[in-house]
Every structure is written in structure tokens, then in C-alpha cells.
Design an enzyme around this catalytic site. Structure first.
Site, short mmCIF file in Angstrom:
data_model
loop_
_atom_site.label_atom_id
_atom_site.label_comp_id
_atom_site.label_asym_id
_atom_site.label_seq_id
_atom_site.Cartn_x
_atom_site.Cartn_y
_atom_site.Cartn_z
N HIS A 144 24.89 13.78 43.05
CA HIS A 144 24.29 14.06 41.73
C HIS A 144 25.03 15.21 41.07
O HIS A 144 25.33 15.18 39.87
CB HIS A 144 22.82 14.40 41.90
CG HIS A 144 22.20 14.96 40.66
ND1 HIS A 144 21.96 14.20 39.54
CD2 HIS A 144 21.81 16.22 40.33
CE1 HIS A 144 21.44 14.97 38.59
NE2 HIS A 144 21.34 16.20 39.05
N SER A 146 20.56 20.35 29.37
CA SER A 146 20.19 19.91 30.72
C SER A 146 18.95 19.05 30.75
O SER A 146 18.72 18.33 31.71
CB SER A 146 19.94 21.13 31.61
OG SER A 146 21.02 22.01 31.55
#
Lengths: 405, 437
Positions: free
Chosen positions: B329, B200
Site C-alpha cells: 500500500h 490524503s
């Protein structure tokens, strides 16, 4: 036969420190001025009754399979086997042997190539192995650590050198989020066999930013192992073990220990990453320590022995995970524990070790664990102030006396 | 004794050009320092590390931007018509396969987004609008080229043979996930496909790619590494250092920036003030190109050329692909809150890379409406089936919490594992049924 303690005559302190270190060398000072002198521990490499008496498995040979060179020189040569060298040379020897043995081993860091490394650990390696294998990097710790991780995931075995451990704070993101994690989050598909090493600890007036003890900050990261070397013997052995390990290993060296001289075996040896080292067996109190504090403890031990105490000194070496087997055996014997560390009081290795021992061996303790650490202050530059932030032998002696009342 | 002249000697020795000129890379041979011109009025030059530099009596500041923006390479216009005839030809097989994969990506994203909305998976992020970048770049590479993705690039995995079932297994974190249920959805990774596990963290993969390129260079392989990141990712320190390193090391790596206009809610005007990302290449000594990210053929050509340069000339290449993030997003975002809906709609419809490519292959006689509906229907069915299977599979066992932290679990972790197992055994009502111990 206890190990001999000699005043550091053979150990040429100020001169060799100056010639080997880069710009942050100490101001000239005669050894007698300093309370905490560094000792040269000379032990006979052949038979070490310290180890045998502790009924400890021989720490020269590691538990997993390692090919050792056939023992040729030992029988025929002179009366003193092995060869003498300084700690940084021992590190280099270990590194060089591993680079010869495995072509995938490479080094990256600032000034490691032609300059030979700020502490000369990689001196001569670039000439020998070429400067692709001993790679000089631009100044971006997070990124060259990331580079090392990417190289490791594609099959290389990089050794990433932080010029000073404190600089690796910039690499924390890569170390914590990627190095420690990617083997796990990829489901075991990608390995990261990196070694991250560098000098840390309080030096001689290097200033607060260059006196960090990063083992405190890194100890919580899952997926990494941490070891600290303290003698030329264990420096070489741990370096080799770290390189051969499939896990990411952080090897903590100490700025002030690089010029320790000792005799190490000629034949190849690799130490275990998870074992502690019995420095001095005893009966009255277990003193746990690592890195430079080992020498303060041994100096205090001299005083304690004269006062009639019998301390057992263990260099824990493995900071993550702790060798609770060796530590536990000692605690069960002496029932008193003193931890001497250079970390700050809050959140240091000592704090974790105290918790681990209390949890596991509470019934064996006759007294609460005492932990001597540095104060929770940035390390001041002024020499006297700096000295007071580091645990000194006199404090260790007092602590043992109080503990053994 | 530390004397001040020692500092000077040290400094002098690093200025010793013979030390610098013994470098491995011929491109950085320094010059002899003794050729200072003594003519006062003529053009004076200095030999400085890196080459000769001319002196000028005027004080000239370099402008922060050039007069014109760097132009953008494209092959097909918005209607799928080739602008010129000088592009890299793509065979029918490759073109149809590319199109199939782009449609797969599109449908996969649409359905999985819905699955998250239905509460069946916890998270998803779509690649809508960036299908051309995803698939065409992968098509221009070989299986030996190692991929370091950010998180909006599942396309190369699909291209390389990762199945929809494997995608579903990862998103549902079941026991067949090859990540063993340890990562969030869309954080795929497969060493079989040379696709490194998504983390991430933003831009951390960029130096990884440089390290991999270094490894490839040492092994002298006929391969390169490629890394993807967004416009936002190019702000991270790792991007800059990685480009710098790659240039210095002459590493065979392709840096592909998906400049899609938005970093969550931050538009590019708040991200940087340079002319996009392409101009940053020159600052680090990396050659770069700006490409129309919604033009599959342009991406294909550019990546193919970049790959050749990277491998044959041992140098890094930066590609800035201009595109638009049509979706939010992620499922944790509602982008209508910070950008106008008509902007999103315009890019979604008028600039759809899939539709554009479709026009080109149809015009070539390689595709038609019937093939389209067949493809979409069968994909939908396959996806829904995979999702159903994945959803009903068992989750990974408790042991997988503790495996792979190290190569061999230390005793402390084994103790912790035993504690968890005992807890689950003693309080079965507090834990889900499909956890196996």
C-alpha cells in the site's frame, strides 16, 4: 442620538415566521409571553453618530478597492433615504447583486432553486439566473460541499447553503480537510473562494439537532474565515464581502433574525470581513457579543442605562479572526469585559475570545473577563427549558452589575 | 398559526407535477398524473416521476447479483496479441510515448521506494502494476481535461510533462516544490498541468470532480473532468453522492475506479458484496464499463469513448479497471503479512502491463531490446541525478509555514510567524542549519 428601540409592532413575528420557515415552525405564542422578544433596531442610515463618536473608520466602505455605483438617488428622493427590508431579503439582495456583477457566482444547496430556499434567501434567483446557477442538490452535505470546492478550484465562486448549520457537520471533512487546506497544500496554486452559509443558533423549539452553534466547531480550522451577521445592513454587506473574498468564508446567520426589518442604503456597499461593529459606545464596561445575543445585550443595555450604567456594546461580527483592534481600544477605555454568546461554555467563541483578550490586554483589565454562554447541554425542546439554556437580558444586567462593583 | 393543513398544502404543492416538469433537463420531464387506468384485469400502469411503471401481481425480488458477472473489455491478450481487429488504432508516436511513460513510472517507483528505504525521504507509495491505467488513460485525454487524483496516479502528470526533477522536489519537500513543502511525498499538484493537488483523504476528490464538471458545463468548454479512486474509495459516502449528483446534473465527468483487489489489507470481498464497482453505476443512472486495467489499449479506447460521451452527451461515465496492486500500500506497509507472496509474484510477472504492451509495440516493429536498455539506463541516470539535486536543495523558508493559509496573512499569523523566527534566531543550535528565516 442613540438608536431607537421599538417594540416589535412593525415586525410581525409569528405570522411571517410561519409563512417563511419550513416544517419546524414555532407553536403560536403571543409576544408578551416571551421574555426575550426580538427588537427592531431602527437607525437613521444617513448619519450615524455612534460610529463617528467612536472615532472608528467608516464601516460602510471596505478597505480594498470596490467599485460602487454612482450616488444618484440620495440627493433627490424623499426625506428617508434607502429602502426597508427584512434580513433574509437583505441577504438575497446582496446575493443577487453579486450574481449580476460576476457570472461566476453560483449557489448550491438543498431546495435553493425553485423552492427558493428554506428561509427564502434564494427566492426568485433560479427563475432569474437559471437553475444551473442556482443548483438544487440531492441530500448529501459532504458531497455538495465537495462539489462546491471542486467548482471553486476550477474558477467558479460558489455559495454553498446548509439548510441548517447543523447539517454542515456532515460537511466537516470537506470543510476542514479540503476547503481550509487546499490553497495551502497546493502551494497557493488553487484558490477556494467559496462562501458557506446557513442559519444556526437556538431557534424556537427546533430540537437539539437543529439548534447547533457551529462556530464553536469550525473556529479551529486553519484557512477559513468566519463572520456572523445580525442586522439587515451588515447581512447584505457581509454577504457581498464574503463572495468577493478569495478565501473560503463561513457566514453564520441566525434562524430567529431572518425577519428583522430595517432600512438599508440604496447605494452599493460592502463591509469588511474583519471588522467589529460599534453598536453603542460607553465608558463603564465593554460587552462583546454577536448574532442574536446582540439584541439581548441591547435590551439589557436599556435596563442598565436606567440604572445608571454606561455599557459599550460591540458586535464582534468577525469570529475568525477577531477584530482585536476595535476590541482592544474598547478594553483600554473601560477596563472591564463581558462576553455574551450563544455558544456552549466549553470551547466556544467566548472561550477563545477570553483567551485572546487576556493574552493581549491583560494589563488593561481591572477585573477578570466574564463570559456568559449557554450551558454544555443539548438544547431541549420544551420552551421553558430551551429559554433557560440561552443567555437572557436579566442575566446580562446582573453580570454587569457584579462586574462594575 | 401553524395548522396541520399547512403541512398538507406544502406537501401537495411539492407533488404538483407542473412544478417538477419545469425542470431544465429534458430527460426528467414528469408525466401528467391523471392517466390512471381503470381497466381492472389488463396490465395496469402508473405514471410516476421518472416514467411509466407496470404493475404485476407477483412478488418479485430482484436478486442481489446477476447470473453472470459483468464481462471485462480487453484488446490485447496476456501475450500482447490483439483479440480482434476492431480496436482504436494508436499511432507509433503515441504508442511509443505511452510505453516510455509506463517504463518511466515503473523505474521512478522502484528507485524512490529504495530512497525511502534508505531513509532519505520519509514516505512513498508505488503504482507498480497499474502503469497502464495511469498512462493510457492520460493519453486518451487532452490537456484541458481536469484531473482529480486519489494518490496512486502520478502517471497523468508524467504524461502531461511534469519532470522527474519536479517529482523529486516534491518528495524531498525542498524550496522548488510547487507545493512549497507542505504535503507528504507523492501528494503532487500542478495547476499548469490541470492536475489537482492530492489530498490524503479518501474519495473527497470525487465530488470535487463533479463540481469541476459543473463548472466546465457552465462554461461550455470542450473538456471533461476525470477522477481516480480505488476499490476501497468506492465505499466512501462521497463516491455514492458524487455519482448521484453527476447523473442528476448531467455533468461531463469520468469516474475511473482502479479496482486493484486491496485496500491496504482489506480485500474486495470485505469491501463490498456487489459484482465489483461497475454495477453501481446503474444504481445511480450512470453508464459504466468494466475494462482490463492491465491492457493499455483497452484503457485507451475506453477512456477515449467515455470522454466523447461525457462531453458530447453531457453525462457521467463510470469505468472500472480491473488490476492488481503489486506493490505494498505504501512504504508503511508490508503486504506479505496479509496476502500470499505467490499471488503478488504471479501478478507482477505474468500480468505485468508494461511487458504486455511492450510485446505489442515490438511486434509492430516500433521497439526493440536496444531501445529498451537505452531507455532504462538513461532514465535511471536522470532519476538518480534528479534525486541528488533535490536532496541537496534548501528546504522552504519559515515564511512558507504562514503564507497561503489565507490570501493575505492576518495579523495573528504574522505574530505567530515572528515568534517562530525569533525562537529560531535565539536558539540556533536547536534548529537545522538549512532553514532560512
Amino acid at each position: 442620538m442613540a438608536a431607537l428601540f421599538q417594540a416589535p409592532t412593525a415586525f410581525s413575528s409569528s405570522n411571517s415566521l410561519d409563512s417563511n420557515k419550513f416544517n419546524h415552525s414555532p407553536s403560536p405564542r403571543s409576544l408578551s409571553e416571551r421574555k426575550s422578544s426580538i427588537l427592531t433596531v431602527r437607525s437613521d442610515a444617513r448619519s450615524n453618530p455612534l460610529l463617528n463618536s467612536a472615532a472608528h473608520k467608516p464601516h460602510r466602505f471596505i478597505t480594498n478597492a470596490v467599485a460602487t455605483k454612482p450616488d444618484t438617488s440620495l440627493a433627490s428622493t424623499s426625506s428617508k433615504p434607502g429602502h426597508e427590508l427584512l434580513l433574509f431579503e437583505a441577504l438575497r439582495e446582496g446575493l443577487e447583486e453579486e450574481m449580476e456583477r460576476d457570472p461566476r457566482v453560483c449557489v448550491m444547496g438543498e431546495d435553493v432553486g425553485h423552492y427558493g430556499g428554506s428561509y427564502k434567501v434564494t427566492k426568485g434567483l433560479a427563475t432569474k439566473f437559471g437553475d444551473l446557477r442556482v443548483l438544487d442538490t440531492p441530500i448529501a452535505e459532504n458531497s455538495f460541499t465537495g462539489m462546491g470546492i471542486g467548482a471553486a478550484m476550477t474558477g467558479l465562486r460558489p455559495i454553498i447553503e446548509g439548510m441548517n448549520m447543523g447539517f454542515l457537520l456532515l460537511a466537516f471533512n470537506q470543510i476542514s480537510n479540503n476547503c481550509g487546506m487546499l490553497h495551502y497544500t497546493s502551494g497557493g496554486q488553487f484558490k477556494i473562494p467559496v462562501v458557506i452559509r446557513g442559519p444556526g443558533g437556538v431557534g424556537r423549539q427546533l430540537g437539539a439537532e437543529h439548534s447547533q452553534r457551529l462556530e464553536s466547531y469550525f473556529q479551529s480550522i486553519p484557512g477559513i474565515q468566519m463572520v456572523a451577521c445580525s442586522t439587515p445592513y451588515n447581512a447584505k454587506g457581509l454577504m457581498k464581502a464574503a463572495i468577493r473574498s478569495e478565501n473560503p468564508v463561513i457566514l453564520f446567520e441566525h434562524v430567529l433574525l431572518y425577519n428583522l426589518k430595517d432600512r438599508i442604503p440604496d447605494e452599493e456597499y460592502v463591509l469588511s470581513l474583519e471588522e467589529a461593529e460599534m453598536v453603542r459606545p460607553g465608558e463603564h464596561v465593554t460587552i462583546l457579543t454577536y448574532s442574536r445575543m446582540r439584541y439581548h445585550v441591547m435590551q439589557a443595555a436599556k435596563t442598565l442605562v436606567n440604572k445608571g450604567y454606561d455599557p459599550e456594546v460591540i458586535d464582534i461580527r468577525s469570529l475568525k479572526p477577531f477584530d482585536l483592534h476595535t476590541i482592544g481600544k474598547s478594553v483600554k477605555k473601560t477596563h472591564r469585559v463581558l462576553i455574551v454568546e450563544e455558544c456552549m461554555r466549553t470551547g466556544g467563541i467566548g472561550a477563545s475570545l477570553t483567551a485572546a483578550i487576556t493574552e493581549n490586554f491583560n494589563d488593561d483589565l481591572d477585573a477578570p473577563i466574564v463570559c456568559l454562554s449557554s450551558q454544555d447541554v443539548p438544547t431541549p425542546y420544551a420552551g421553558t427549558l430551551e429559554e433557560w439554556t440561552v443567555v437572557q437580558p436579566a442575566q446580562i444586567v446582573t453580570a454587569v452589575e457584579q462586574l462594575c462593583q | 398559526m401553524w395548522k396541520s393543513n399547512t403541512i398538507f398544502n406544502h406537501f401537495k404543492s411539492t407533488l404538483n407535477f407542473s412544478l417538477l416538469s419545469s425542470r431544465r433537463f429534458a430527460s426528467t420531464i414528469a408525466q401528467n398524473p391523471s392517466t390512471f387506468n381503470s381497466i381492472p384485469h389488463a396490465n395496469q400502469v402508473i405514471d410516476f416521476p421518472g416514467g411509466t411503471v407496470k404493475f404485476i401481481p407477483e412478488m418479485r425480488f430482484i436478486s442481489e447479483s446477476s447470473q453472470e458477472r459483468i464481462p471485462c473489455y480487453r484488446v490485447l491478450d496476456d501475450d500482447g496479441q490483439p483479440l480482434a481487429n476492431n480496436f482504436v488504432q494508436v499511432s507509433e508516436d503515441v504508442a511509443v510515448r505511452m510505453y516510455n511513460n509506463m517504463v518511466t513510472l515503473q523505474i521512478m517507483d522502484t528507485i524512490f521506494y529504495e530512497v525511502q528505504r534508505q531513509g532519505r525521504i520519509s514516505f512513498y507509495a508505488t503504482t507498480i502494476g497499474e502503469e497502464a491505467i495511469n498512462i493510457a488513460s492520460a493519453a486518451a485525454l487532452t490537456m484541458d481535461d481536469v484531473i482529480f487524483p486519489q494518490y496512486r496516479e502520478p502517471g497523468p502528470l508524467l504524461w502531461r510533462g511534469f519532470t522527474l526533477q519536479e517529482i523529486a522536489n516534491q518528495c524531498f519537500s525542498n524550496k522548488y516544490d510547487n507545493g512549497k513543502g507542505r504535503q507528504m511525498p507523492i501528494h503532487y499538484g500542478s495547476n499548469k498541468h490541470n492536475y489537482f493537488t492530492v489530498a490524503s483523504t479518501v474519495a473527497t476528490q470525487i465530488p470535487h470532480a463533479v463540481g469541476a464538471a459543473y463548472s466546465i458545463k457552465m462554461d461550455k468548454k470542450d473538456a471533461c473532468s476525470i477522477t481516480y479512486f480505488g476499490d476501497g474509495g468506492s465505499s466512501e459516502g462521497d463516491f455514492h453522492a458524487a455519482l448521484n449528483f453527476a447523473a442528476v446534473m448531467e455533468a461531463p465527468v469520468i469516474f475511473l475506479c482502479r479496482n486493484n483487489g486491496w485496500a491496504i489489507s482489506t480485500p474486495t470481498s470485505d469491501q463490498f458484496r456487489s459484482d465489483g464497482v461497475v454495477v453501481k453505476g446503474q444504481a445511480y443512472g450512470v453508464c459504466s464499463i468494466r475494462v482490463d486495467g492491465n491492457d493499455a489499449l483497452a484503457i485507451y479506447s475506453a477512456v477515449q469513448a467515455a470522454r466523447e460521451m461525457a462531453i458530447n452527451e453531457e453525462r457521467p461515465v463510470l469505468i472500472e479497471a480491473l488490476t492488481y496492486r503489486v506493490g505494498h500500500h505504501s512504504t508503511s506497509d508490508d503486504s506479505t503479512k496479509y496476502r500470499p507472496t505467490n499471488e503478488i509474484e504471479w501478478w507482477r510477472l505474468a500480468r505485468d502491463p508494461v511487458a504486455r504492451f511492450r510485446k505489442w509495440i515490438e511486434r509492430n516493429g516500433w521497439w526493440n531490446d536496444m531501445a529498451e536498455s537505452e531507455l532504462r539506463n538513461s532514465l535511471r541516470q536522470e532519476l538518480l541525478h534528479s534525486i541528488q539535486v533535490a536532496e541537496n536543495l534548501e528546504k522552504p523558508p519559515i515564511a512558507d509555514i504562514f503564507n497561503d493559509v489565507y490570501d493575505v496573512p492576518p495579523s495573528s499569523l504574522r505574530e505567530q510567524e515572528q515568534w517562530v523566527k525569533d525562537t529560531v534566531k535565539n536558539h540556533p543550535l536547536d534548529y537545522p542549519e538549512n532553514i532560512s528565516a
